[in-house]
Write a protein that holds these residues in place. Structure first.
Motif, PDB file in Angstrom:
ATOM      1  N   ILE A 143     -45.698 -23.819 -63.581  1.00 62.10           N
ATOM      2  CA  ILE A 143     -44.743 -23.624 -62.455  1.00 62.10           C
ATOM      3  C   ILE A 143     -45.580 -22.969 -61.339  1.00 62.10           C
ATOM      4  O   ILE A 143     -45.032 -23.059 -60.066  1.00 62.10           O
ATOM      5  CB  ILE A 143     -43.594 -22.767 -63.160  1.00 62.10           C
ATOM      6  CG1 ILE A 143     -42.676 -23.713 -63.818  1.00 62.10           C
ATOM      7  CG2 ILE A 143     -42.732 -22.047 -61.941  1.00 62.10           C
ATOM      8  CD1 ILE A 143     -41.502 -22.869 -64.703  1.00 62.10           C
ATOM      9  N   LEU A 144     -46.235 -21.926 -61.659  1.00 63.46           N
ATOM     10  CA  LEU A 144     -46.996 -20.964 -60.651  1.00 63.46           C
ATOM     11  C   LEU A 144     -47.955 -21.758 -59.912  1.00 63.46           C
ATOM     12  O   LEU A 144     -48.260 -21.708 -58.715  1.00 63.46           O
ATOM     13  CB  LEU A 144     -47.587 -19.983 -61.376  1.00 63.46           C
ATOM     14  CG  LEU A 144     -46.510 -18.744 -61.986  1.00 63.46           C
ATOM     15  CD1 LEU A 144     -47.344 -17.504 -62.290  1.00 63.46           C
ATOM     16  CD2 LEU A 144     -45.624 -18.369 -60.646  1.00 63.46           C
ATOM     17  N   THR A 145     -48.712 -22.660 -60.636  1.00 67.84           N
ATOM     18  CA  THR A 145     -49.551 -23.633 -59.909  1.00 67.84           C
ATOM     19  C   THR A 145     -48.925 -24.366 -58.739  1.00 67.84           C
ATOM     20  O   THR A 145     -49.409 -24.576 -57.725  1.00 67.84           O
ATOM     21  CB  THR A 145     -50.432 -24.607 -60.821  1.00 67.84           C
ATOM     22  OG1 THR A 145     -50.974 -23.762 -61.837  1.00 67.84           O
ATOM     23  CG2 THR A 145     -51.428 -25.263 -60.146  1.00 67.84           C
ATOM     24  N   LYS A 146     -47.818 -24.924 -59.162  1.00 67.96           N
ATOM     25  CA  LYS A 146     -47.084 -25.759 -58.238  1.00 67.96           C
ATOM     26  C   LYS A 146     -46.662 -24.921 -56.983  1.00 67.96           C
ATOM     27  O   LYS A 146     -46.688 -25.296 -55.752  1.00 67.96           O
ATOM     28  CB  LYS A 146     -45.948 -26.462 -58.723  1.00 67.96           C
ATOM     29  CG  LYS A 146     -45.197 -27.332 -58.038  1.00 67.96           C
ATOM     30  CD  LYS A 146     -45.983 -28.525 -57.347  1.00 67.96           C
ATOM     31  CE  LYS A 146     -45.239 -29.520 -56.280  1.00 67.96           C
ATOM     32  NZ  LYS A 146     -45.961 -30.451 -55.663  1.00 67.96           N
ATOM     33  N   THR A 147     -46.231 -24.047 -57.362  1.00 69.36           N
ATOM     34  CA  THR A 147     -45.917 -22.898 -56.079  1.00 69.36           C
ATOM     35  C   THR A 147     -46.889 -22.448 -55.346  1.00 69.36           C
ATOM     36  O   THR A 147     -46.780 -22.341 -54.076  1.00 69.36           O
ATOM     37  CB  THR A 147     -45.170 -21.560 -56.820  1.00 69.36           C
ATOM     38  OG1 THR A 147     -44.216 -21.986 -57.765  1.00 69.36           O
ATOM     39  CG2 THR A 147     -44.572 -20.511 -55.797  1.00 69.36           C
ATOM     40  N   ALA A 148     -47.926 -22.226 -56.041  1.00 67.27           N
ATOM     41  CA  ALA A 148     -49.292 -21.663 -55.106  1.00 67.27           C
ATOM     42  C   ALA A 148     -49.790 -22.756 -54.243  1.00 67.27           C
ATOM     43  O   ALA A 148     -50.120 -22.440 -53.156  1.00 67.27           O
ATOM     44  CB  ALA A 148     -50.462 -21.055 -55.857  1.00 67.27           C
ATOM     45  N   GLU A 149     -49.479 -23.996 -54.926  1.00 68.23           N
ATOM     46  CA  GLU A 149     -50.176 -25.020 -54.221  1.00 68.23           C
ATOM     47  C   GLU A 149     -49.488 -25.506 -52.927  1.00 68.23           C
ATOM     48  O   GLU A 149     -50.142 -25.682 -51.650  1.00 68.23           O
ATOM     49  CB  GLU A 149     -50.143 -26.133 -54.939  1.00 68.23           C
ATOM     50  CG  GLU A 149     -51.449 -26.427 -56.045  1.00 68.23           C
ATOM     51  CD  GLU A 149     -51.494 -27.617 -56.574  1.00 68.23           C
ATOM     52  OE1 GLU A 149     -52.440 -28.154 -57.208  1.00 68.23           O
ATOM     53  OE2 GLU A 149     -50.276 -28.181 -56.984  1.00 68.23           O
ATOM     54  N   ILE A 150     -48.179 -25.288 -53.045  1.00 65.90           N
ATOM     55  CA  ILE A 150     -47.310 -25.378 -51.544  1.00 65.90           C
ATOM     56  C   ILE A 150     -47.399 -24.208 -50.922  1.00 65.90           C
ATOM     57  O   ILE A 150     -47.777 -24.461 -49.497  1.00 65.90           O
ATOM     58  CB  ILE A 150     -45.724 -25.248 -52.134  1.00 65.90           C
ATOM     59  CG1 ILE A 150     -45.344 -26.684 -53.099  1.00 65.90           C
ATOM     60  CG2 ILE A 150     -44.888 -25.326 -51.128  1.00 65.90           C
ATOM     61  CD1 ILE A 150     -44.127 -26.579 -53.569  1.00 65.90           C
ATOM     62  N   ALA A 151     -47.571 -23.031 -51.264  1.00 68.58           N
ATOM     63  CA  ALA A 151     -47.611 -21.767 -50.463  1.00 68.58           C
ATOM     64  C   ALA A 151     -48.756 -21.581 -49.654  1.00 68.58           C
ATOM     65  O   ALA A 151     -48.992 -21.361 -48.526  1.00 68.58           O
ATOM     66  CB  ALA A 151     -47.411 -20.502 -51.361  1.00 68.58           C
ATOM     67  N   TYR A 152     -49.963 -21.928 -50.255  1.00 62.86           N
ATOM     68  CA  TYR A 152     -51.210 -22.011 -49.593  1.00 62.86           C
ATOM     69  C   TYR A 152     -51.877 -23.447 -49.206  1.00 62.86           C
ATOM     70  O   TYR A 152     -53.058 -23.244 -48.409  1.00 62.86           O
ATOM     71  CB  TYR A 152     -52.451 -21.433 -50.847  1.00 62.86           C
ATOM     72  CG  TYR A 152     -52.217 -19.870 -51.053  1.00 62.86           C
ATOM     73  CD1 TYR A 152     -52.743 -18.903 -50.124  1.00 62.86           C
ATOM     74  CD2 TYR A 152     -51.393 -19.567 -51.902  1.00 62.86           C
ATOM     75  CE1 TYR A 152     -52.310 -17.712 -50.371  1.00 62.86           C
ATOM     76  CE2 TYR A 152     -50.880 -18.213 -52.286  1.00 62.86           C
ATOM     77  CZ  TYR A 152     -51.579 -17.362 -51.293  1.00 62.86           C
ATOM     78  OH  TYR A 152     -51.489 -15.789 -51.717  1.00 62.86           O
ATOM     79  N   GLY A 153     -51.120 -24.640 -49.432  1.00 63.55           N
ATOM     80  CA  GLY A 153     -51.389 -25.824 -48.785  1.00 63.55           C
ATOM     81  C   GLY A 153     -53.018 -26.024 -49.141  1.00 63.55           C
ATOM     82  O   GLY A 153     -53.554 -26.602 -48.425  1.00 63.55           O
TER      83      GLY A 153
END
Length: 286
Positions: A233-243
């Protein structure tokens, strides 16, 4: 009545970035708001699922010293499932809940005393659902805390939460970033992987998914390691946030990577009560 398909209207990014210090944090919030604004319509409907199978977790982001961090907990060792392991605040939907946002905020209030109706908690959106080890359908609710001072009043629920801590969100994409943190000791109960410094991974064959392979990621923190479903879940969130993508290889070859493919594989099983060993397992060595 619980609305499993309730839509979320993201707040205006301008309202949130005014509270941030760094350009990096501002860019992250802009990307998250843009993503959820563009993907407001749900990809998967959960309205036909029994409420007993539904759960939500709160991915609460906040800025500290110019970087985005995420609120985490270590589960009490007294619990029957996932004892002593890292989790996002959250749990199963209750009868009085009206939607997944309500579930996530209520659970966070119960577990760590996060004010349930605080105007400083801004819900940005929801990720696609995930499937837990015990076949719960888990919906991650992404939120931003514009007043980090509220974290000073958090209190762990006795018998449920052993520790409240945080971790840099970007360190999920690049684990070396966590080297500046006061990390748990290598070789300790919290990081038994003595051959790796901040990141550990292994692949597992999952019979329930047609013998496909699931890649387990583990991240060293200041407390218990982030791994399994929480890491996903955190990986998906971070990928979106940091592009940007992870610096490591995220998926195993032919690994099912979305909710639809996982559910289709599970629906083909004759015995749907079999645990998903390896799929989102949080066991210490798995």
């Amino acid at each position: 009545m619980f609305d499993a398909d309730a839509l979320i209207n993201p707040p205006a990014a301008s309202e949130l970035i005014a509270t941030l210090q760094s350009e990096s944090s501002k860019d992250c919030i802009k990307r998250l708001v843009a993503h959820f604004s563009e993907n407001r319509e749900l990809k998967y409907s959960l309205s036909s699922e029994p409420q007993r199978r539904l759960a939500a977790v709160l991915v609460l982001l906040y800025e500290h010293d110019g970087e985005l961090r995420v609120l985490l907990t270590t589960r009490s060792k007294e619990l029957r499932t996932h004892a002593g392991q890292t989790a996002l605040p959250g749990g199963k939907a209750d009868a009085e809940d009206i939607d997944f946002v309500h579930t996530a905020r209520r659970e966070a209030s119960e577990e760590v005393a996060l004010p349930q109706d605080s105007p400083h908690i801004h819900v940005l959106g929801r990720l696609d659902p995930a499937v837990s080890l015990h076949r719960l359908i888990v919906v991650p609710i992404i939120a931003f805390l514009s007043k980090p001072e509220l974290l000073k009043s958090l209190k762990a629920s006795e018998g449920e939460v052993a520790k409240i801590f945080s971790h840099p969100l970007e360190a999920i994409l690049d684990p070396s970033i966590s080297l500046k943190e006061p990390l748990s000791a290598i070789g300790s109960e919290d990081w038994p992987y003595e051959d790796t410094e901040v990141y550990n991974t292994s692949d597992h064959i999952v019979e329930a998914l047609g013998n496909s392979i699931y890649r387990m990621h583990r991240f060293r923190t200041s407390a218990s390691p982030v791994k399994g479903l929480t890491a996903d879940i955190l990986t998906k969130t971070a990928e979106i946030a940091y592009g940007k993508p992870t610096v490591y290889s995220r998926y195993a070859p032919n690994q099912p990577t979305d909710y639809g493919s996982i559910i289709n594989a599970l629906d083909s099983l004759q015995n749907k009560n079999t645990p998903l060993n390896g799929l989102t397992s949080n066991s210490a060595r798995s």
